[in-house]
Design a protein around this motif. Sequence first.
Motif, PDB file in Angstrom:
ATOM      1  N   ARG A   1     -10.314 -16.232 -19.740  1.00 10.16           N
ATOM      2  CA  ARG A   1      -9.313 -15.599 -18.876  1.00 10.16           C
ATOM      3  C   ARG A   1      -8.855 -14.034 -19.133  1.00 10.16           C
ATOM      4  N   GLU A   2      -8.497 -14.204 -20.494  1.00 10.47           N
ATOM      5  CA  GLU A   2      -7.707 -12.726 -21.214  1.00 10.47           C
ATOM      6  C   GLU A   2      -8.475 -11.816 -20.639  1.00 10.47           C
ATOM      7  N   ARG A   3     -10.075 -11.792 -21.026  1.00 10.50           N
ATOM      8  CA  ARG A   3     -10.897 -10.806 -20.713  1.00 10.50           C
ATOM      9  C   ARG A   3     -10.784 -10.166 -19.125  1.00 10.50           C
ATOM     10  N   VAL A   4     -10.962 -11.209 -18.306  1.00 15.35           N
ATOM     11  CA  VAL A   4     -11.014 -11.050 -16.908  1.00 15.35           C
ATOM     12  C   VAL A   4      -9.797 -10.452 -16.553  1.00 15.35           C
ATOM     13  N   ASP A   5      -8.571 -10.985 -16.814  1.00 16.97           N
ATOM     14  CA  ASP A   5      -7.277 -10.671 -16.264  1.00 16.97           C
ATOM     15  C   ASP A   5      -7.125  -9.048 -17.031  1.00 16.97           C
ATOM     16  N   GLY A   6      -7.567  -8.865 -18.135  1.00 17.83           N
ATOM     17  CA  GLY A   6      -7.281  -7.368 -18.749  1.00 17.83           C
ATOM     18  C   GLY A   6      -8.120  -6.464 -17.753  1.00 17.83           C
ATOM     19  N   GLU A   7      -9.326  -6.981 -17.330  1.00 20.65           N
ATOM     20  CA  GLU A   7     -10.185  -5.857 -16.460  1.00 20.65           C
ATOM     21  C   GLU A   7      -9.603  -5.522 -15.180  1.00 20.65           C
ATOM     22  N   ILE A   8      -9.143  -6.741 -14.579  1.00 19.10           N
ATOM     23  CA  ILE A   8      -8.419  -6.637 -13.173  1.00 19.10           C
ATOM     24  C   ILE A   8      -6.882  -5.780 -13.406  1.00 19.10           C
ATOM     25  N   ARG A   9      -6.222  -5.995 -14.390  1.00 17.20           N
ATOM     26  CA  ARG A   9      -5.153  -5.058 -14.590  1.00 17.20           C
ATOM     27  C   ARG A   9      -5.469  -3.538 -14.505  1.00 17.20           C
ATOM     28  N   ARG A  10      -6.787  -3.262 -15.228  1.00 14.70           N
ATOM     29  CA  ARG A  10      -6.991  -1.731 -15.293  1.00 14.70           C
ATOM     30  C   ARG A  10      -7.325  -1.222 -13.777  1.00 14.70           C
ATOM     31  N   ILE A  11      -8.038  -2.171 -13.036  1.00 13.84           N
ATOM     32  CA  ILE A  11      -7.926  -1.758 -11.788  1.00 13.84           C
ATOM     33  C   ILE A  11      -6.847  -1.451 -11.019  1.00 13.84           C
ATOM     34  N   ARG A  12      -5.965  -2.579 -10.921  1.00 11.61           N
ATOM     35  CA  ARG A  12      -4.549  -2.461 -10.404  1.00 11.61           C
ATOM     36  C   ARG A  12      -3.785  -1.381 -10.637  1.00 11.61           C
ATOM     37  N   ALA A  13      -3.985  -0.814 -12.138  1.00 18.43           N
ATOM     38  CA  ALA A  13      -3.219   0.258 -12.404  1.00 18.43           C
ATOM     39  C   ALA A  13      -3.756   1.583 -11.790  1.00 18.43           C
ATOM     40  N   VAL A  14      -4.933   1.580 -11.552  1.00 18.44           N
ATOM     41  CA  VAL A  14      -5.472   2.635 -10.828  1.00 18.44           C
ATOM     42  C   VAL A  14      -4.973   2.614  -9.246  1.00 18.44           C
ATOM     43  N   LEU A  15      -5.252   1.672  -8.918  1.00 17.82           N
ATOM     44  CA  LEU A  15      -4.945   1.551  -7.417  1.00 17.82           C
ATOM     45  C   LEU A  15      -3.479   1.524  -7.111  1.00 17.82           C
ATOM     46  N   ALA A  16      -2.775   1.044  -7.862  1.00 16.27           N
ATOM     47  CA  ALA A  16      -1.230   1.222  -7.600  1.00 16.27           C
ATOM     48  C   ALA A  16      -0.889   2.638  -7.677  1.00 16.27           C
ATOM     49  N   GLY A  17      -1.310   3.333  -8.511  1.00 15.79           N
ATOM     50  CA  GLY A  17      -1.124   4.778  -8.759  1.00 15.79           C
ATOM     51  C   GLY A  17      -1.491   5.550  -7.249  1.00 15.79           C
ATOM     52  N   TRP A  18      -2.214   5.258  -6.839  1.00 16.68           N
ATOM     53  CA  TRP A  18      -2.745   5.811  -5.447  1.00 16.68           C
ATOM     54  C   TRP A  18      -2.090   5.101  -4.340  1.00 16.68           C
ATOM     55  N   GLY A  19      -1.166   4.304  -4.376  1.00 16.70           N
ATOM     56  CA  GLY A  19      -0.361   3.618  -3.337  1.00 16.70           C
ATOM     57  C   GLY A  19      -0.861   2.313  -2.643  1.00 16.70           C
ATOM     58  N   TYR A  20      -2.038   1.652  -3.320  1.00 14.78           N
ATOM     59  CA  TYR A  20      -2.724   0.761  -2.768  1.00 14.78           C
ATOM     60  C   TYR A  20      -1.969  -0.655  -2.845  1.00 14.78           C
ATOM     61  N   LYS A  21      -1.736  -1.416  -1.685  1.00 14.40           N
ATOM     62  CA  LYS A  21      -1.159  -2.655  -2.041  1.00 14.40           C
ATOM     63  C   LYS A  21      -1.910  -3.778  -2.786  1.00 14.40           C
ATOM     64  N   LEU A  22      -3.286  -3.370  -3.053  1.00 17.26           N
ATOM     65  CA  LEU A  22      -4.119  -4.175  -3.907  1.00 17.26           C
ATOM     66  C   LEU A  22      -3.418  -3.931  -5.382  1.00 17.26           C
ATOM     67  N   GLY A  23      -2.871  -2.939  -5.537  1.00 22.10           N
ATOM     68  CA  GLY A  23      -2.183  -2.878  -7.055  1.00 22.10           C
ATOM     69  C   GLY A  23      -1.318  -3.721  -7.259  1.00 22.10           C
ATOM     70  N   ARG A  24      -0.483  -4.405  -6.570  1.00 24.53           N
ATOM     71  CA  ARG A  24       0.642  -5.369  -6.753  1.00 24.53           C
ATOM     72  C   ARG A  24      -0.045  -6.710  -7.372  1.00 24.53           C
ATOM     73  N   GLU A  25       0.755  -7.103  -8.127  1.00 26.68           N
ATOM     74  CA  GLU A  25       0.522  -8.233  -8.913  1.00 26.68           C
ATOM     75  C   GLU A  25       0.499  -9.432  -8.222  1.00 26.68           C
ATOM     76  N   ASP A  26       1.177  -9.423  -6.781  1.00 27.42           N
ATOM     77  CA  ASP A  26       1.010 -10.706  -6.143  1.00 27.42           C
ATOM     78  C   ASP A  26      -0.196 -10.781  -5.031  1.00 27.42           C
ATOM     79  N   ASP A  27      -0.840  -9.501  -4.896  1.00 25.87           N
ATOM     80  CA  ASP A  27      -2.112  -9.492  -4.319  1.00 25.87           C
ATOM     81  C   ASP A  27      -2.967 -10.489  -4.740  1.00 25.87           C
ATOM     82  N   GLN A  28      -3.926 -11.175  -3.936  1.00 24.10           N
ATOM     83  CA  GLN A  28      -4.801 -12.244  -4.361  1.00 24.10           C
ATOM     84  C   GLN A  28      -6.130 -11.711  -3.978  1.00 24.10           C
ATOM     85  N   LEU A  29      -6.435 -10.894  -3.081  1.00 27.71           N
ATOM     86  CA  LEU A  29      -7.851 -10.449  -2.682  1.00 27.71           C
ATOM     87  C   LEU A  29      -8.341  -9.490  -3.624  1.00 27.71           C
ATOM     88  N   LEU A  30      -7.837  -8.592  -4.416  1.00 32.37           N
ATOM     89  CA  LEU A  30      -8.548  -7.829  -5.672  1.00 32.37           C
ATOM     90  C   LEU A  30      -9.108  -8.790  -6.710  1.00 32.37           C
TER      91      LEU A  30
END
Length: 777
Positions: free
Chosen positions: A174-203
């Motif tokens: 779990r920690e390894r997978v969640d860490g990779e997801i956070r890396r993706i979220r950080a990039v998308l959140a910087g671009w304005g994606y709603k996928l970058g929010r922690e409450d998004d379940q689709l990403l």
Amino acid sequence: MTALVSPLTMPDSSDRWTWPIDPGRYDTAAAVRPAEKQAIAELGLVNLRRMARHDPDAPGWRVVRRLLRPLDNVAAALHEPATSHRRRGRLDAAAVVLLRCAETGRSYWAWSGEEWAGLLGQDLQSFRASVPIWAEEAVRPQLAAHAFLLGGFADFYKLGSFGRLALAWRVFGRERVDGEIRRIRAVLAGWGYKLGREDDQLLPMVVCQVLLLNRSPHLEDLTTALFERIRAERLLPAARGNTLHALQRAVAELGFCDPPQRMTGRHSARASGGSPVWAEWVERWYTTSTLTPRVRGSLRATLFKAGRWIEAEHPEVADPADWTRKTCATWVAAVDRMKVGDYLQRTASLKERLGKPMEAPSKAGHLTAVRTFFRDLQEWEWIPRRFDPQRALGTPRSITALLGPDPRVIADDIWAKLMWAGLNLQEDDLPQTKAGNFYPLELVRAVTLTWLFSGQRSDEIARLRTGCIRWEHDGAVIAGDSQQVLARDAVCLLDVPTHKTGTAFTKPVDPILGQALDAWQAVRPTQPKFTDRRTGELVDPLFAFRARKVSSAYINNTVIPMLCRKAGVPTADVRGDITSHRARSTIASQLYNAKEPMTLFELQAWLGHRSPQSTQFYAKISPTTLTRAYDDAGYFSRNVRTIEVLVDRDAVASGAATAGEPWQHYDLGHGYCTYTFFEQCQHRMACARCDFYTPKDSSKAQLLEAKGNLQRMRASIPLTEDEQAAIDDGQTALDRLLVRLADTPTPAGPTPRQLDLPANTTLLPIVDVRQGKAPQA
């Protein structure tokens, strides 16, 4: 939970996940041996479900050790709490696998993806139908982990709404997978994606499925080929295509793969060109031509349509080298008679237009495509030159006569309502999706006001770059980061990029547009650079969000319907649909018809046209301006003059009028004329000493004016240009008229020349110099 990982932070190499099952360490024989099948039957269901309590040295267990050992290793490699419930699920999963091996006579090493999918089922109902009745719901996720680690099963799209995230946690940690997801979220959140929010379940779902398909939990292992395979084989539902696109963009930003390819058309890859020979030539031309991608794609679609016509009507000329002038004439005639929908693969979108005659621009486009195709093939020496494409495939005059620029101005009242709607745009006015507003209000307002105030083409609006607004006051530039309040007379300048007809230029715009663009730029998330499709430069487009540029079709498809809905006006008028380009003509016409109008050359510079001829098509004279100019020209009053007529009622009542006494007097301003057929008199505005004319300074005229029984009326008299000039221009024009009428008889008989001569003067005959003789009397 681990600390937030920076998007560009590479994970520690010691934390890399490796595949826990090495088939080379096991006996992977495909067939289940008879002794193994008998041992499984003898152990029975009770013993198989209690594997943790078995004696490994017992004869039955020793026989099935080849099959049991990999199952134990898979259970040990899974990342999940060692609870009794989890342990029971693992034991039951191993029991199900062993029983299926005995049933099929084949070990799980030889099971295909279809067999694993059949065991797991498309849903819980089909899973329960494929396993023993005692297998609980918790066994299915355990079986999925065995299928993934033992059989390399990755066809998760066959399992319906299966928990990919939970499976990835169980397999990779779990920690390894969640860490990779956070890396993706950080990039998308910087671009304005709603996928970058922690409450998004689709990403997380999409990321986990991609990691499982790649059989690695590390983003750096994701490749461009993997993303292309996922799209080509449709390994993800179509509804998650946008999320996959965003994921690849983020992985590309991290430097692990290439960004996704820009889609050139939804159906372009599946389009066919009729005959294979013709289609092959078209593809060869397409890959060689240096036209812009959009133009090249448009011509390719038309050439495919021509290929379908060739296949249906003239299959003998499928090879372009076989075309002759006769073939060209046949194609030109076919295009001239072609109807909408002819030789198309898909006609569902045409609706009511299907079967109607094609319009002149479409016909010209079809001829241009084939003409360009053959011109290039001949110039590149791919085919022999058997005809001149410019002549043989030229556009007929009957079509060219209907072509030409036709900018359509929007009526002032509708345009005023659209402008009000744009200036008062609110959050509730934005088009809604299931996830809310796709673009923030600041961006939509900036795009809307740019369309309403800039007068630029939609492509130029979409290609505006960050920092395109500059402010000046008294000739001095105001810095972009200046905190000073802008003066009321500050000039707002817009930098327009290289466009359709010229290079980049700068133009003044209304300050309200500059303020809207500055407001969006202040909240605009950092975006990756994009390649300008016209110049090929890497630029920062102003209108970009979620790592995507705003499409040039966004104004037509979203902004205009939104404004029309808010303003309460239809999306079409008598001149057709309200489109993005109609604003350009409307703004240009209003500037040209203003109280202090722009000159044609000033308007040319403001629009960015290369020649004044192009500007003339946009600078339409408004009906109001044209009406004012028409009234000022005085067309009616110049040709028909209303003069006052005095009627002597006493002369009529007493019968004096029948005796020849004057009863009708035309007021010429300088005197009165009593000639009954006044409108036919050639001297009516330049009267000489005629018996019917009475000057106003005479005693006779004074007596007439003193009568109290006069009835005053108005009569409309048609005037020639010389007569009107005599009235408007004064004595000089009157003298010219008198000279021209010197030899024209007055109503009384003599000419003005005779009236002006002394009584003892003898007139000589006028000699016709050209004939050398006097005219006959």
